[in-house]
Structure formats: structure tokens, C-alpha cells
Design a protein around this motif. Sequence first.
Motif, short mmCIF file in Angstrom:
data_model
loop_
_atom_site.label_atom_id
_atom_site.label_comp_id
_atom_site.label_asym_id
_atom_site.label_seq_id
_atom_site.Cartn_x
_atom_site.Cartn_y
_atom_site.Cartn_z
N ALA A 12 17.82 50.13 23.32
CA ALA A 12 17.20 48.82 23.09
C ALA A 12 15.68 48.95 23.03
O ALA A 12 15.02 48.32 22.19
N GLY A 13 15.12 49.77 23.89
CA GLY A 13 13.68 50.00 23.87
C GLY A 13 13.22 50.65 22.58
O GLY A 13 12.19 50.27 22.01
N ALA A 14 13.99 51.61 22.10
CA ALA A 14 13.63 52.26 20.83
C ALA A 14 13.70 51.27 19.68
O ALA A 14 12.83 51.27 18.79
N ILE A 15 14.70 50.41 19.68
CA ILE A 15 14.81 49.40 18.62
C ILE A 15 13.64 48.42 18.68
O ILE A 15 13.05 48.08 17.66
N LEU A 16 13.29 47.97 19.89
CA LEU A 16 12.16 47.06 20.03
C LEU A 16 10.85 47.73 19.61
O LEU A 16 10.00 47.09 18.98
N LEU A 17 10.69 49.00 19.93
CA LEU A 17 9.49 49.71 19.49
C LEU A 17 9.43 49.82 17.97
O LEU A 17 8.37 49.68 17.36
N TYR A 18 10.58 50.04 17.35
CA TYR A 18 10.63 50.10 15.89
C TYR A 18 10.21 48.77 15.27
O TYR A 18 9.39 48.72 14.36
N PHE A 19 10.79 47.67 15.79
CA PHE A 19 10.44 46.36 15.26
C PHE A 19 8.97 46.03 15.54
O PHE A 19 8.30 45.41 14.72
N GLY A 20 8.48 46.41 16.70
CA GLY A 20 7.08 46.18 17.02
C GLY A 20 6.15 46.95 16.11
O GLY A 20 5.12 46.43 15.68
N TYR A 21 6.51 48.18 15.79
CA TYR A 21 5.71 48.98 14.87
C TYR A 21 5.67 48.34 13.49
O TYR A 21 4.61 48.24 12.86
N ASN A 22 6.84 47.89 13.02
CA ASN A 22 6.88 47.23 11.71
C ASN A 22 6.10 45.92 11.72
O ASN A 22 5.40 45.60 10.75
N GLU A 23 6.21 45.17 12.79
CA GLU A 23 5.48 43.90 12.91
C GLU A 23 3.98 44.15 12.98
O GLU A 23 3.19 43.41 12.41
N TYR A 24 3.58 45.21 13.67
CA TYR A 24 2.17 45.53 13.81
C TYR A 24 1.55 45.86 12.46
O TYR A 24 0.39 45.54 12.21
N HIS A 25 2.31 46.50 11.58
CA HIS A 25 1.81 46.89 10.28
C HIS A 25 2.15 45.88 9.18
O HIS A 25 1.95 46.18 8.00
N SER A 26 2.64 44.71 9.55
CA SER A 26 2.97 43.69 8.54
C SER A 26 1.69 43.04 8.03
O SER A 26 0.62 43.11 8.63
N THR A 27 1.82 42.38 6.90
CA THR A 27 0.67 41.71 6.28
C THR A 27 0.15 40.60 7.18
O THR A 27 -1.07 40.45 7.34
N ALA A 28 1.05 39.83 7.77
CA ALA A 28 0.62 38.73 8.65
C ALA A 28 -0.17 39.26 9.84
O ALA A 28 -1.19 38.67 10.23
N SER A 29 0.28 40.35 10.41
CA SER A 29 -0.42 40.92 11.55
C SER A 29 -1.78 41.47 11.14
O SER A 29 -2.76 41.34 11.88
#
Length: 64
Positions: A12-29
Motif C-alpha cells: 500500500a505504501g509503494a502504491i501511495l508513493l507511486y500515485f504521489g510521484y505522479n501527482e507531484y509531476h502533474s500539470t496541476a501540481s
Amino acid sequence: MNKIIGLALLVAGAILLYFGYNEYHSTASQVTEIVTGSPTNNAIWFLVGGAIAAIIGIGMVVKK
């Protein structure tokens, strides 16, 4: 039983880190970071939550 829970937390932590990484590099972010100087709250919460879950999961798997 604790090792199974630890593995689940680690995954679960690895999945959350993956989503966080993608969110961090998103256009909105990136736009938010340009305007405010910090990334979106979602990115930060995903990364922090993922790191905490992964650390607890590793601790539970390694602990005898």
C-alpha cells in the motif's frame, strides 16, 4: 499474521508513493508550485502517507 499485514502495508505504501510521484509531476501540481511555491496538498499527502505506510510495513516484516 503480522508479516502479512506488514506486506500489505508495504505494498500500500509503494502504491501511495507511486500515485504521489505522479501527482507531484502533474500539470496541476506544477502550476500550483509556480504560483505558491509548493506542490498540491494531494501530492504531499500521498508521498507522506506512502512513506509512513512503507516504513511501518518494512518494520513489521523485518521484526521477529
